[in-house]
Motif scaffolding. Structure first.
Motif, PDB file in Angstrom:
ATOM      1  N   ILE A   7       0.866  -1.180   0.000  1.00 55.62           N
ATOM      2  CA  ILE A   7       0.000   0.000   0.000  1.00 55.62           C
ATOM      3  C   ILE A   7       0.897   1.223   0.000  1.00 55.62           C
ATOM      4  CG2 ILE A   7      -1.829   1.247   1.202  1.00 55.62           C
ATOM      5  CD1 ILE A   7      -2.664  -1.394   2.444  1.00 55.62           C
ATOM      6  N   VAL A   8       0.835   2.019  -1.064  1.00 56.26           N
ATOM      7  CA  VAL A   8       1.651   3.230  -1.122  1.00 56.26           C
ATOM      8  C   VAL A   8       0.790   4.474  -1.269  1.00 56.26           C
ATOM      9  CG1 VAL A   8       3.849   2.317  -1.915  1.00 56.26           C
ATOM     10  CG2 VAL A   8       2.079   2.778  -3.563  1.00 56.26           C
ATOM     11  N   HIS A  59      -7.773  -4.698   8.677  1.00 59.63           N
ATOM     12  CA  HIS A  59      -8.551  -3.682   7.968  1.00 59.63           C
ATOM     13  C   HIS A  59      -7.699  -2.436   7.737  1.00 59.63           C
ATOM     14  CE1 HIS A  59     -12.396  -5.765   8.473  1.00 59.63           C
ATOM     15  NE2 HIS A  59     -11.870  -6.177   9.612  1.00 59.63           N
ATOM     16  N   VAL A  60      -7.830  -1.872   6.545  1.00 59.87           N
ATOM     17  CA  VAL A  60      -7.123  -0.636   6.241  1.00 59.87           C
ATOM     18  C   VAL A  60      -8.133   0.352   5.655  1.00 59.87           C
ATOM     19  CG1 VAL A  60      -5.199   0.408   4.990  1.00 59.87           C
ATOM     20  CG2 VAL A  60      -5.073  -1.998   5.637  1.00 59.87           C
ATOM     21  N   ALA A  61      -8.182   1.551   6.226  1.00 63.28           N
ATOM     22  CA  ALA A  61      -9.074   2.574   5.686  1.00 63.28           C
ATOM     23  C   ALA A  61      -8.387   3.208   4.482  1.00 63.28           C
ATOM     24  CB  ALA A  61      -9.369   3.636   6.735  1.00 63.28           C
ATOM     25  N   GLU A  82      -4.815   4.240   6.080  1.00 61.25           N
ATOM     26  CA  GLU A  82      -4.443   4.091   7.486  1.00 61.25           C
ATOM     27  C   GLU A  82      -4.829   2.705   7.973  1.00 61.25           C
ATOM     28  OE1 GLU A  82      -4.858   7.822  10.385  1.00 61.25           O
ATOM     29  OE2 GLU A  82      -6.404   7.754   8.850  1.00 61.25           O
ATOM     30  N   LEU A  83      -3.938   2.081   8.715  1.00 62.92           N
ATOM     31  CA  LEU A  83      -4.258   0.808   9.340  1.00 62.92           C
ATOM     32  C   LEU A  83      -5.295   1.050  10.433  1.00 62.92           C
ATOM     33  CD1 LEU A  83      -0.736  -0.747   9.799  1.00 62.92           C
ATOM     34  CD2 LEU A  83      -2.558  -1.523   8.311  1.00 62.92           C
ATOM     35  N   ALA A  84      -6.192   0.084  10.613  1.00 63.88           N
ATOM     36  CA  ALA A  84      -7.247   0.247  11.616  1.00 63.88           C
ATOM     37  C   ALA A  84      -6.662   0.603  12.977  1.00 63.88           C
ATOM     38  CB  ALA A  84      -8.073  -1.032  11.719  1.00 63.88           C
ATOM     39  N   ASN A 124     -15.764   6.598   7.155  1.00 63.80           N
ATOM     40  CA  ASN A 124     -15.028   5.381   6.813  1.00 63.80           C
ATOM     41  C   ASN A 124     -13.957   5.072   7.848  1.00 63.80           C
ATOM     42  OD1 ASN A 124     -14.046   3.214   5.188  1.00 63.80           O
ATOM     43  ND2 ASN A 124     -12.413   4.576   4.467  1.00 63.80           N
ATOM     44  N   ARG A 125     -13.228   6.124   8.277  1.00 64.43           N
ATOM     45  CA  ARG A 125     -12.152   5.889   9.246  1.00 64.43           C
ATOM     46  C   ARG A 125     -12.717   5.438  10.586  1.00 64.43           C
ATOM     47  NH1 ARG A 125      -9.519  11.201   9.407  1.00 64.43           N
ATOM     48  NH2 ARG A 125      -7.995  10.359  10.840  1.00 64.43           N
ATOM     49  N   ILE A 126     -13.841   6.028  10.972  1.00 62.42           N
ATOM     50  CA  ILE A 126     -14.445   5.633  12.251  1.00 62.42           C
ATOM     51  C   ILE A 126     -14.904   4.175  12.171  1.00 62.42           C
ATOM     52  CG2 ILE A 126     -16.395   6.032  13.796  1.00 62.42           C
ATOM     53  CD1 ILE A 126     -16.184   9.027  12.857  1.00 62.42           C
ATOM     54  N   LYS A 127     -15.509   3.825  11.031  1.00 58.71           N
ATOM     55  CA  LYS A 127     -16.014   2.471  10.845  1.00 58.71           C
ATOM     56  C   LYS A 127     -14.871   1.453  10.879  1.00 58.71           C
ATOM     57  CE  LYS A 127     -18.188   1.169   7.062  1.00 58.71           C
ATOM     58  NZ  LYS A 127     -18.906   1.536   5.837  1.00 58.71           N
TER      59      LYS A 127
END
Lengths: 131, 285
Positions: A7-8, A59-61, A82-84, A124-127
């Motif tokens: 992931i870049v 999970h990754v956002a 971002e990693l969860a 999405n990030r919160i989820k």
């Protein structure tokens, strides 16, 4: 057999790992990738990238960008990812509130769209952080 | 000749100045090494996106995507990367001069251009010349994240897509080494010089190549802008370091000269005193 996952983002590589299966949210729906997949490119939607390893799932956002698939490697080119476990939930909540307020006040179409996008990113990030 | 006390004062104040410039030089040196590291981190992303863009472009020869087609130029966009503060040697003036010259040569009227400027130095410069600045971004951090630059990049690319102008040029200082950088012009849009040679793999496109181009090309153009900002920041820190080094060296030279003057004056004073004493003694005998 596993498939490599990179992931870049413009701010540097986020992760380099391996997975049994990668599930991404593309603009046309969810897409699962197993090792040996045909070379492919698909645009990503704002959503969660799932990396399955045995019974574990990481999970990754991911915020927009692309998925590039080759038989042995999956590369995610995202504007941000971002990693969860790395997500700052308090900051995401703050961003969500700000975006909600902005969305209600906007009359300009372009700015309303931008507010909506940032709202979706925050949600999405919160989820993802709760997964 | 200046009095002893005056010379002493000047030496002292020059030493203080030298201390400051020396500290600034060291701060810039450490910022430079971080900026270089940042630029390096960005490379994998850029390489990958270039590879994908190249292979898609070669797979869709003759695409009519607006960002790939040159259209008659009625209006031109310029995005110029400068710094917020001075004390960076010729960093700002070089790139601004280059941009200004190009604008004067290409356009008869100020209505034919749209300006996007990063950094207050460039913004002030063009405002002083009577240009309208479409959008300016001030207060970019020393190590900018993509997030900071995204809005202005987005707007610059978006206005091209909407047809507000038909070309977009990018001006920034390309980092060559710690002691040199060169003002660089790059034609960003339309993307006519996509490199599709050396493409090893062909892809399936999901859902279609056209749809992918639709979101890939803006992202590519924005990445190029971000790359230029990173490059510019590295040059800025390098210029600042060089400028401060020159200032420190100058201060050292000045202190050496002043110390010489001071010593001469001190010796003259002593000699005069001895002469007076000797003369006094001689008068008594």
């Amino acid at each position: 057999m596993k498939i490599k996952v990179n992931i870049v983002t413009p701010d540097g590589p986020v992760m380099e790992t391996e997975a049994d299966m990668v599930i991404a949210v593309t603009e046309t729906g969810e897409l699962g990738v197993l090792p040996g997949h045909i070379a492919m490119v698909a645009p990503l939607d704002i959503g969660a990238l799932r990396l399955k390893n045995g019974t574990d799932t990481d999970h990754v956002a991911v915020n927009g960008g692309f998925l590039e698939v080759r038989p042995d490697v999956v590369t995610v080119l995202a504007q941000s990812a971002e990693l969860a476990s790395h997500i700052d939930v308090a900051r995401a909540e703050l961003a969500r509130k700000k975006a909600e307020v902005a969305l209600q006040q906007q009359t300009n179409k372009v700015e309303a769209q931008m507010a909506e996008l940032s709202l979706r990113r925050a949600i999405n990030r919160i989820k993802v952080s709760g997964m | 000749m200046a009095s002893l006390r005056e010379v002493e004062q000047r030496i002292k104040s020059t030493k203080n100045t030298r201390q400051i410039t020396k500290a600034m030089q060291m701060v810039s040196a450490s910022k430079l090494s971080r900026a270089e590291a940042n630029a390096k981190q960005f490379v994998p992303y850029m390489d990958k996106i270039e590879e994908v863009v190249g292979s898609i472009a070669s797979a869709t020869q003759g695409s009519s995507h607006p960002m790939l087609v040159s259209r008659p130029v009625k209006k031109t966009g310029y995005l110029i990367v400068t710094s917020d503060r001075g004390l960076v040697g010729g960093y700002n003036s070089h790139v601004l001069r280059k941009a200004k010259r190009a604008i004067e040569q290409r356009h008869a009227s100020k209505d034919e251009i749209s300006l996007f400027i990063i950094g207050s130095k460039g913004t002030d410069f063009f405002k002083r010349l009577g240009f309208t600045v479409e959008e300016s971004l001030i207060g970019v951090s020393d190590h900018p994240s993509f997030e900071e630059v995204k809005d202005i990049a987005n707007k610059a690319v978006g206005m091209f897509t909407e047809g507000n102008y038909d070309e977009l040029y990018l001006y920034y200082n390309h980092f060559v080494s710690a002691i040199s950088n060169e003002p660089t012009e790059r034609k960003l849009l339309p993307l006519t010089d996509l490199d599709s040679s050396g493409v090893s793999s062909s892809y399936e496109f999901e859902p279609s190549a056209e749809v992918i181009l639709e979101s890939l090309l803006p992202q590519y153009a924005e990445s190029l802008i971000y790359g230029a900002v990173l490059d510019g920041k590295a040059s800025e820190h390098a210029s600042s370091m060089t400028a401060m080094k020159t200032a420190t060296d100058n201060a050292t030279d000045l202190i050496d000269d002043l110390t010489l003057v001071f010593n001469r004056a001190r010796q003259a004073a002593i000699t005069q005193e001895i002469t007076e004493i000797v003369a006094g003694v001689a008068a008594l005998e």
